[in-house]
Design a protein around this motif. Structure first.
Motif, PDB file in Angstrom:
ATOM      1  N   VAL A 177      43.148  47.647  41.866  1.00 43.69           N
ATOM      2  CA  VAL A 177      44.358  47.881  42.653  1.00 43.69           C
ATOM      3  C   VAL A 177      44.015  48.624  43.933  1.00 43.69           C
ATOM      4  O   VAL A 177      44.518  48.302  45.018  1.00 43.69           O
ATOM      5  CB  VAL A 177      45.401  48.657  41.826  1.00 43.69           C
ATOM      6  CG1 VAL A 177      46.678  48.866  42.641  1.00 43.69           C
ATOM      7  CG2 VAL A 177      45.709  47.928  40.523  1.00 43.69           C
ATOM      8  N   GLY A 178      43.148  49.638  43.814  1.00 42.56           N
ATOM      9  CA  GLY A 178      42.764  50.409  44.991  1.00 42.56           C
ATOM     10  C   GLY A 178      42.132  49.542  46.065  1.00 42.56           C
ATOM     11  O   GLY A 178      42.444  49.675  47.254  1.00 42.56           O
ATOM     12  N   ALA A 179      41.259  48.624  45.654  1.00 46.71           N
ATOM     13  CA  ALA A 179      40.609  47.746  46.628  1.00 46.71           C
ATOM     14  C   ALA A 179      41.626  46.825  47.289  1.00 46.71           C
ATOM     15  O   ALA A 179      41.579  46.602  48.508  1.00 46.71           O
ATOM     16  CB  ALA A 179      39.523  46.926  45.942  1.00 46.71           C
ATOM     17  N   GLY A 180      42.549  46.316  46.498  1.00 49.68           N
ATOM     18  CA  GLY A 180      43.563  45.423  47.049  1.00 49.68           C
ATOM     19  C   GLY A 180      44.468  46.118  48.041  1.00 49.68           C
ATOM     20  O   GLY A 180      44.771  45.579  49.118  1.00 49.68           O
ATOM     21  N   VAL A 181      44.890  47.343  47.697  1.00 47.26           N
ATOM     22  CA  VAL A 181      45.766  48.092  48.601  1.00 47.26           C
ATOM     23  C   VAL A 181      45.014  48.471  49.869  1.00 47.26           C
ATOM     24  O   VAL A 181      45.539  48.356  50.985  1.00 47.26           O
ATOM     25  CB  VAL A 181      46.321  49.349  47.895  1.00 47.26           C
ATOM     26  CG1 VAL A 181      47.049  50.256  48.889  1.00 47.26           C
ATOM     27  CG2 VAL A 181      47.264  48.940  46.769  1.00 47.26           C
ATOM     28  N   ALA A 182      43.771  48.929  49.714  1.00 50.02           N
ATOM     29  CA  ALA A 182      42.995  49.354  50.882  1.00 50.02           C
ATOM     30  C   ALA A 182      42.767  48.204  51.861  1.00 50.02           C
ATOM     31  O   ALA A 182      42.814  48.390  53.082  1.00 50.02           O
ATOM     32  CB  ALA A 182      41.656  49.936  50.428  1.00 50.02           C
ATOM     33  N   ALA A 183      42.523  47.013  51.328  1.00 45.57           N
ATOM     34  CA  ALA A 183      42.179  45.882  52.185  1.00 45.57           C
ATOM     35  C   ALA A 183      43.386  45.123  52.720  1.00 45.57           C
ATOM     36  O   ALA A 183      43.304  44.498  53.781  1.00 45.57           O
ATOM     37  CB  ALA A 183      41.271  44.911  51.424  1.00 45.57           C
ATOM     38  N   HIS A 184      44.501  45.178  52.011  1.00 40.34           N
ATOM     39  CA  HIS A 184      45.608  44.272  52.352  1.00 40.34           C
ATOM     40  C   HIS A 184      46.939  44.963  52.628  1.00 40.34           C
ATOM     41  O   HIS A 184      47.899  44.293  52.989  1.00 40.34           O
ATOM     42  CB  HIS A 184      45.806  43.259  51.223  1.00 40.34           C
ATOM     43  CG  HIS A 184      44.600  42.422  50.951  1.00 40.34           C
ATOM     44  ND1 HIS A 184      44.316  41.270  51.662  1.00 40.34           N
ATOM     45  CD2 HIS A 184      43.592  42.573  50.058  1.00 40.34           C
ATOM     46  CE1 HIS A 184      43.186  40.739  51.208  1.00 40.34           C
ATOM     47  NE2 HIS A 184      42.724  41.504  50.243  1.00 40.34           N
ATOM     48  N   GLY A 193      39.784  39.384  46.594  1.00 39.54           N
ATOM     49  CA  GLY A 193      38.536  39.596  47.310  1.00 39.54           C
ATOM     50  C   GLY A 193      37.512  40.278  46.437  1.00 39.54           C
ATOM     51  O   GLY A 193      37.572  40.216  45.205  1.00 39.54           O
ATOM     52  N   VAL A 194      36.592  40.974  47.075  1.00 46.10           N
ATOM     53  CA  VAL A 194      35.517  41.686  46.388  1.00 46.10           C
ATOM     54  C   VAL A 194      35.459  43.100  46.960  1.00 46.10           C
ATOM     55  O   VAL A 194      35.491  43.282  48.191  1.00 46.10           O
ATOM     56  CB  VAL A 194      34.162  40.972  46.582  1.00 46.10           C
ATOM     57  CG1 VAL A 194      33.035  41.748  45.899  1.00 46.10           C
ATOM     58  CG2 VAL A 194      34.228  39.548  46.050  1.00 46.10           C
ATOM     59  N   ASP A 195      35.403  44.109  46.070  1.00 47.50           N
ATOM     60  CA  ASP A 195      35.384  45.480  46.567  1.00 47.50           C
ATOM     61  C   ASP A 195      33.989  45.882  47.024  1.00 47.50           C
ATOM     62  O   ASP A 195      33.044  45.079  47.015  1.00 47.50           O
ATOM     63  CB  ASP A 195      35.940  46.445  45.510  1.00 47.50           C
ATOM     64  CG  ASP A 195      35.011  46.641  44.309  1.00 47.50           C
ATOM     65  OD1 ASP A 195      33.859  46.160  44.340  1.00 47.50           O
ATOM     66  OD2 ASP A 195      35.447  47.285  43.334  1.00 47.50           O
ATOM     67  N   GLY A 196      33.841  47.135  47.446  1.00 44.92           N
ATOM     68  CA  GLY A 196      32.583  47.608  48.005  1.00 44.92           C
ATOM     69  C   GLY A 196      31.420  47.596  47.035  1.00 44.92           C
ATOM     70  O   GLY A 196      30.256  47.682  47.446  1.00 44.92           O
ATOM     71  N   GLN A 197      31.722  47.512  45.742  1.00 49.59           N
ATOM     72  CA  GLN A 197      30.667  47.458  44.733  1.00 49.59           C
ATOM     73  C   GLN A 197      30.466  46.057  44.173  1.00 49.59           C
ATOM     74  O   GLN A 197      29.831  45.875  43.139  1.00 49.59           O
ATOM     75  CB  GLN A 197      30.991  48.436  43.601  1.00 49.59           C
ATOM     76  CG  GLN A 197      31.046  49.892  44.072  1.00 49.59           C
ATOM     77  CD  GLN A 197      31.287  50.855  42.924  1.00 49.59           C
ATOM     78  OE1 GLN A 197      30.703  50.723  41.848  1.00 49.59           O
ATOM     79  NE2 GLN A 197      32.158  51.829  43.155  1.00 49.59           N
ATOM     80  N   GLY A 198      31.051  45.069  44.869  1.00 48.78           N
ATOM     81  CA  GLY A 198      30.837  43.685  44.471  1.00 48.78           C
ATOM     82  C   GLY A 198      31.701  43.217  43.315  1.00 48.78           C
ATOM     83  O   GLY A 198      31.428  42.166  42.726  1.00 48.78           O
ATOM     84  N   ASP A 243      38.248  54.268  48.100  1.00 43.71           N
ATOM     85  CA  ASP A 243      39.503  53.625  48.497  1.00 43.71           C
ATOM     86  C   ASP A 243      40.693  54.447  48.019  1.00 43.71           C
ATOM     87  O   ASP A 243      41.644  54.695  48.781  1.00 43.71           O
ATOM     88  CB  ASP A 243      39.594  52.219  47.892  1.00 43.71           C
ATOM     89  CG  ASP A 243      38.728  51.198  48.609  1.00 43.71           C
ATOM     90  OD1 ASP A 243      38.430  51.414  49.802  1.00 43.71           O
ATOM     91  OD2 ASP A 243      38.356  50.196  47.981  1.00 43.71           O
ATOM     92  N   ALA A 244      40.658  54.866  46.754  1.00 43.88           N
ATOM     93  CA  ALA A 244      41.769  55.636  46.196  1.00 43.88           C
ATOM     94  C   ALA A 244      41.911  56.976  46.899  1.00 43.88           C
ATOM     95  O   ALA A 244      43.042  57.428  47.181  1.00 43.88           O
ATOM     96  CB  ALA A 244      41.558  55.846  44.691  1.00 43.88           C
ATOM     97  N   ARG A 245      40.793  57.623  47.204  1.00 45.84           N
ATOM     98  CA  ARG A 245      40.863  58.923  47.880  1.00 45.84           C
ATOM     99  C   ARG A 245      41.421  58.784  49.296  1.00 45.84           C
ATOM    100  O   ARG A 245      42.190  59.633  49.756  1.00 45.84           O
ATOM    101  CB  ARG A 245      39.478  59.576  47.892  1.00 45.84           C
ATOM    102  CG  ARG A 245      39.052  60.081  46.506  1.00 45.84           C
ATOM    103  CD  ARG A 245      37.736  60.842  46.564  1.00 45.84           C
ATOM    104  NE  ARG A 245      36.598  59.943  46.655  1.00 45.84           N
ATOM    105  CZ  ARG A 245      35.997  59.386  45.603  1.00 45.84           C
ATOM    106  NH1 ARG A 245      36.419  59.661  44.380  1.00 45.84           N
ATOM    107  NH2 ARG A 245      34.956  58.592  45.770  1.00 45.84           N
ATOM    108  N   THR A 246      41.065  57.702  49.968  1.00 44.08           N
ATOM    109  CA  THR A 246      41.606  57.469  51.310  1.00 44.08           C
ATOM    110  C   THR A 246      43.105  57.204  51.248  1.00 44.08           C
ATOM    111  O   THR A 246      43.878  57.726  52.069  1.00 44.08           O
ATOM    112  CB  THR A 246      40.891  56.279  51.967  1.00 44.08           C
ATOM    113  OG1 THR A 246      39.497  56.579  52.089  1.00 44.08           O
ATOM    114  CG2 THR A 246      41.470  55.981  53.340  1.00 44.08           C
TER     115      THR A 246
END
Length: 268
Positions: free
Chosen positions: A43-50, A96-101, A183-186
């Motif tokens: 969820v964090g990756a999705g929110v951060a990117a989109h 997509g793919v997060d920073g850790q693949g 991502d979550a901390r940001t």
């Protein structure tokens, strides 16, 4: 003419999912629900990117409240299809793919279940602080009513834990497995930055952050890098001690003001 006395009579405690959803005080759990959601790396990756919620956080809050209302409020069912269609369209590009693949998708049923679980859990934490524990039979019935938060996202009903004991087991296991990312901390920093908020609302951010921190499980709070000690805990307790007696004496018309606003937005 409506008699004045009924308008000023304090409302009884909520005893159903719909009655809880009508309570303005549930906003106190919004920050915790959001941060718990993004503490899941998918969820964090999705929110951060989109997502660009800091550009208009009020709109983001309104959309979340609209979703909750059409899921559990009978009077909001007229807008259910339109709101769920909007949610589906908004989720479409979120993959997509997060920073850790690691791959993520807004249509991941496990991630959707987690989002629904955070909405129930955060609301229940606030409800208990304001009104205390429910009789077991009422608590179980109210819990089952919240299944609509998951099924409205497309999660099969059988995936919602069968009872509160099963939910607690699911919740504890998921919390233990969370990977709180940068991502979550940001997102947490952005959420309480005040960006996009009118000045009067910025003034309440310190209190909102304190209550949010107090609601969060210790592991998530630590993962976000938020300090918490006995002094902070006492401050939080004092805020609730001041708010609860006042809120419980408010008439139903005031307690339900946020829900009426959301219903109004749904009719626009």
């Amino acid at each position: 003419m409506t008699p004045l006395r009924p308008l000023l009579t304090p409302a009884p405690p909520p005893r159903s999912a719909s009655e809880v959803a009508r309570q303005a005080v549930m906003l106190a759990g919004a920050g915790a629900a959001i941060l718990l959601q993004v503490a899941d790396h998918r969820v964090g990756a999705g929110v951060a990117a989109h997502s660009r919620f800091t550009e208009d956080p009020i709109a983001r809050l309104r959309h979340t409240l609209q979703y909750i209302c059409v899921a559990v409020l009978p009077e909001a069912r007229f807008a259910r299809e339109a709101v769920l269609a909007h949610v589906h369209r908004a989720h479409g590009p979120v993959r997509g793919v997060d920073g850790q693949g690691r791959a993520y998708s807004a249509f991941d049923p496990d991630a959707q279940l987690w989002v629904a679980a955070t909405l129930y859990w955060a609301g229940e934490q606030v409800r208990r602080r304001v009104w205390g524990s429910l009789p077991a039979v009422d608590a179980e019935r109210m819990y089952r009513e919240h299944v609509a938060l998951a099924t409205s996202l497309g999660v099969p009903a059988e995936h919602w834990p069968r009872d509160r004991a099963a939910f607690t087991a699911y919740w504890d296991a998921h919390i233990a497995g969370l990977d709180v990312t940068e991502d979550a901390r940001t997102i947490a920093a952005d959420l309480f930055s005040g960006q996009g908020l009118p000045v009067p609302l910025r003034a309440v951010l310190p209190a909102a952050r304190l209550l949010t921190a107090g609601l969060l499980p210790a592991r998530v709070r630590a993962g976000l890098g938020w300090a918490w000690d006995g002094r902070a805990s006492r401050r939080e307790a004092r805020v609730w001690a001041a708010v609860v007696p006042v809120y419980r004496r408010l008439p139903a018309a005031v307690q339900g003001s946020v829900a009426r606003w959301i219903l109004h937005t749904l009719r626009d």
